[in-house]
Scaffold this active site. Structure first.
Site, PDB file in Angstrom:
ATOM      1  N   LYS B  45      69.347  64.862  20.116  1.00 52.29           N
ATOM      2  CA  LYS B  45      70.108  64.759  18.863  1.00 52.29           C
ATOM      3  C   LYS B  45      69.494  65.623  17.761  1.00 52.29           C
ATOM      4  CE  LYS B  45      72.864  62.975  15.791  1.00 52.29           C
ATOM      5  NZ  LYS B  45      74.116  63.722  15.675  1.00 52.29           N
ATOM      6  N   ASN B 100      66.334  69.975  19.509  1.00 53.88           N
ATOM      7  CA  ASN B 100      67.329  70.574  18.618  1.00 53.88           C
ATOM      8  C   ASN B 100      66.984  70.200  17.181  1.00 53.88           C
ATOM      9  OD1 ASN B 100      69.968  70.429  16.975  1.00 53.88           O
ATOM     10  ND2 ASN B 100      70.575  71.608  18.771  1.00 53.88           N
ATOM     11  N   CYS B 131      75.653  73.800  12.228  1.00 59.20           N
ATOM     12  CA  CYS B 131      76.358  72.531  12.102  1.00 59.20           C
ATOM     13  C   CYS B 131      77.442  72.643  11.032  1.00 59.20           C
ATOM     14  CB  CYS B 131      75.404  71.393  11.731  1.00 59.20           C
ATOM     15  SG  CYS B 131      76.286  69.839  11.539  1.00 59.20           S
ATOM     16  N   LYS B 166      70.945  78.356  17.926  1.00 58.73           N
ATOM     17  CA  LYS B 166      72.277  77.859  18.281  1.00 58.73           C
ATOM     18  C   LYS B 166      73.294  78.345  17.255  1.00 58.73           C
ATOM     19  CE  LYS B 166      74.871  73.690  19.501  1.00 58.73           C
ATOM     20  NZ  LYS B 166      74.776  72.280  19.907  1.00 58.73           N
ATOM     21  N   ASN B 193      78.525  76.331  19.024  1.00 57.70           N
ATOM     22  CA  ASN B 193      78.644  75.037  18.360  1.00 57.70           C
ATOM     23  C   ASN B 193      80.149  74.758  18.191  1.00 57.70           C
ATOM     24  OD1 ASN B 193      78.228  72.698  16.717  1.00 57.70           O
ATOM     25  ND2 ASN B 193      76.298  73.558  16.004  1.00 57.70           N
TER      26      ASN B 193
END
Lengths: 241, 303
Positions: B45, B100, B131, B166, B193
Site C-alpha cells: 500500500k 511503494n 496518484c 511509477k 497508474n
C-alpha cells in the site's frame, strides 16, 4: 471464503424488497450481522448484502432493489449459480447484548436484526424489536419476528401500518439500556442518542469487502476502521457521528 | 516444465505476477486466504511520511469493466509501516517486497525512501509520482519530465536499493517522462497508474465519488496500458513493470510481449481475492499452449 451458491428461492416481500434463499457452504459465517459479497455476471464489483438468516446448508438474504445490480439479482431464478464471498465483516457481539436488548431496524436494515434476534432467542434472551418503514407497502418480516415469539413494534412514517412515527418514537417506553441497530445513518445517530450503550451496523460503498482496498474506511474515536473488515458493526463508544 | 521466472534488477522472481500497490494492503488480508509466498513479489500500500486518513466517502464507483477509486493514499505512515506492518509481513512472507512510496515534496519522497532502504525485506522501492487522488502531491511530480527527473535523482542519491518510478497515464507523452526518469538514474519504470475518471449519479445529478474525480482501473484500461508499456519499452532500456487491467494469465503474456519484465495485477484482486493465485496457477498451461519455454524470452518480443 469464496463459495459457489445456488438460488433456491427468490421472492418479492414488499415494494422493491426481495428475499433470496441460497444453498451452499455456510461455514464461514460466525455471527449475525456479517455479510456476503455477490459476484453478478456483467457487473465489475460485487454486491455486499447482509445475511438475514443461515443454517448449515443455506443462507437467506433480504435486499432492496436500488440500482442495476440489485435489479439483476431480483430477476435471478431458482437454480442460478452465484460466486459468493461469505462470512465477511465482524457481525454483532451477542455476548455483550445483555438479557433484553432493543433491536432497531430501518427498512433494509431489518434483515440482520432478524438474524440477531434469532440467535438471542435461541440463547434464552428476550430481545425487543422496533422496525421502521416509510409506508404499509414497504413492510416485511412481521410474521417472521412473531414466529420467534417476538411482538415487534412497527412504525411507519405515514402511519399507514402499525404506529405513525419514526423508530425513535417506537423506542419510547422501552428500556433502552442496550440497543443494536441497523439502518440509514441518520436513523442510527438518532437511535444512539436514546441508547445507553449498544452496537450499530453501518453501510458503505465498498470495492473488495474484505479489507484490502480501504474504499470504505471511516474515522472512529480509536482511529480509522474499515466498515467491511473491522465493521460493519461498531460499538457506540467508538463511533464518531 | 516451463520456466516462469524473471529477473528484475538482479532480484529473481519465481514468476512475473505482482499484486499492485493499493489492492493488496500489506498482505495480511490475502495471507488469511492462501499462502502468498507463491507470488513473484507484491507492492504494498502506498506509504507516505506522515499517516494519512485519505479522502471523504464515498471513495468507490463502479464502471463498465472497471471501477473508480478515490482512496487518497490512506496509510499509517512510514514509521508505522516499518515498525508494525513490515514486522508482521516478515512472519508470513519470505520474499523481497516492493515498497511503494509517495510524497508531497521531494524531501518527503527522500525521507520515506531512506527508511524503506533500511528494511531488509524491501527489494525494490517503487516511487509513486502518479496518484490522481491527492492534491498538490503525487501526480504533480509525474506529469512533467523535469519534476519526475528531480524526484528520481533525489531518491536515487539517497538509497542503495533499486528505484522504480511509477508513472501516470494522464500526461501528454509518457515516453518523455520515462526517458527523463531513466536519464536521472531510475532502475526501472512502473506503468500505468489509474486513469483520471468520473461517474455521475444521474438520479441525484451529483458525482458518485465525494472527491468528484478518481482513478479508473480494471480490465477496461488494459489496452491503454499495453499501448503505453509498448511505447515506453521502445523508448527506454531499463526494465518495466507493466500494469493496468491485468486479470488473467493471457494478459500477463500480452503485457510482457509489449515490453514488461514483470506484471502487476491491481483491480482484479478486489473482485477476486484469489485472482493472483489463479493467474500464477494457470500461467504454465498458457505458456505451454503458446509454445513459450521461458517467460522471460517474450519480454518486448513484439516489434
Amino acid at each position: 471464503m469464496e463459495e459457489k451458491f445456488v438460488v433456491l428461492e427468490n421472492r418479492k416481500l414488499a415494494k422493491d424488497i426481495f428475499e433470496m434463499k441460497l444453498s451452499g457452504n455456510t461455514k464461514a459465517l460466525k455471527a449475525p450481522g456479517q455479510f456476503i459479497n455477490i459476484k453478478l455476471e456483467g457487473f465489475f464489483l460485487r454486491r455486499p448484502i447482509s445475511v438475514c438468516d443461515w443454517d448449515e446448508k443455506s443462507i437467506t438474504i433480504v435486499y432492496k432493489v436500488v440500482g442495476e445490480g440489485t435489479r439483476f439479482m431480483s430477476e435471478l431464478e431458482k437454480g442460478a449459480q452465484l460466486n459468493i464471498l461469505s462470512g465477511l465483516g465482524n457481525g454483532f457481539d451477542v455476548k455483550k447484548c445483555g438479557g433484553s436488548p432493543v433491536l432497531v431496524g430501518g427498512g433494509v436494515g431489518i434483515p440482520p436484526m432478524y438474524g440477531l434476534a434469532k440467535v438471542l432467542v435461541n440463547a434464552g434472551k428476550k430481545p425487543q424489536v422496533v422496525m421502521g418503514f416509510n409506508s404499509a407497502e414497504d413492510v416485511f418480516y412481521e410474521k417472521e419476528f412473531k414466529a420467534l415469539g417476538i411482538e415487534p413494534v412497527i412504525m411507519t412514517v405515514d402511519g399507514s401500518f402499525g404506529k405513525k412515527g419514526l423508530v425513535t418514537d417506537g423506542m419510547k417506553g422501552l428500556s433502552c439500556d442496550y440497543v443494536c441497530a441497523c439502518g440509514p445513518e441518520p436513523m442510527l445517530k438518532a437511535v444512539s442518542e436514546l441508547a445507553c450503550d449498544g452496537q450499530f451496523s453501518f453501510e458503505a460503498r465498498m470495492a473488495c469487502g474484505f479489507g484490502a482496498c480501504m474504499g470504505c474506511s471511516c474515522e472512529t474515536k480509536y482511529g480509522y476502521k474499515r466498515i467491511c473488515k473491522d465493521g460493519p458493526v461498531l460499538f457506540k463508544e467508538e463511533i464518531k457521528w | 516444465m516451463v520456466d516462469t521466472s524473471v529477473i528484475l534488477s538482479g532480484i529473481k522472481l519465481d514468476n512475473p505476477v505482482i499484486p499492485a500497490s493499493g489492492t493488496f494492503g500489506y498482505g495480511k488480508e490475502f495471507a488469511e486466504l492462501y499462502d502468498i509466498n507463491i507470488l513473484g513479489s507484491f507492492s504494498f500500500k502506498g506509504t507516505t511520511k506522515e499517516p494519512r486518513f485519505g479522502n471523504p466517502q464515498p471513495r468507490i464507483a463502479e464502471c463498465y469493466s472497471g471501477m473508480i477509486n478515490s482512496v487518497g493514499l490512506q496509510n499509517p505512515g512510514v514509521d508505522a509501516v516499518s515498525a508494525k506492518e513490515l514486522k508482521e509481513l516478515a512472519t508470513f512472507f519470505r520474499k523481497p517486497v516492493i515498497a511503494n512510496i509517495s510524497g508531497f515534496s521531494v524531501e518527503e519522497f527522500v525521507d520515506c525512501a531512506k527508511i524503506m532502504d533500511k528494511e531488509e525485506q524491501v527489494g525494490i522501492i517503487e516511487v509513486n509520482v502518479s496518484c490522481p487522488n491527492v492534491h498538490n502531491g503525487g501526480m504533480s511530480f509525474g506529469v512533467f519530465p523535469e519534476s519526475a527527473a528531480e524526484v528520481t535523482k533525489a531518491v536515487k542519491s539517497a538509497v542503495n536499493k533499486p528505484v522504480y518510478i511509477k508513472l501516470s497515464p494522464n500526461v501528454t507523452d509518457i515516453t518523455q517522462i520515462a526517458k527523463a526518469c531513466e536519464e536521472s538514474g531510475a532502475d526501472g519504470i512502473s506503468l500505468i497508474n489509474t486513469l483520471l475518471g468520473m461517474r455521475i449519479d444521474i438520479n441525484r445529478r451529483k458525482p458518485v465519488i465525494a472527491n468528484k474525480l478518481g482513478g479508473f482501473s480494471g480490465p477496461a484500461i488494459f489496452p491503454v496500458a499495453v499501448g503505453m508499456v509498448y511505447r515506453v519499452a521502445k523508448t527506454v532500456n531499463i526494465p518495466i513493470m507493466g500494469m493496468g487491467g491485468v486479470s488473467r494469465a493471457e494478459d500477463v503474456i500480452e503485457m510482457m510481449m509489449a515490453g514488461a519484465a514483470a506484471v502487476q495485477v491491481g483491480a482484479a484482486n478486489l473482485v477476486d481475492p484469489y485472482a493472483c493465485k489463479n493467474i500464477i496457477e494457470s500461467l504454465p498451461g498458457v505458456m505451454e499452449r503458446l509454445g513459450i519455454e521461458k517467460v522471460s524470452d517474450i519480454i518486448g518480443i513484439v516489434e
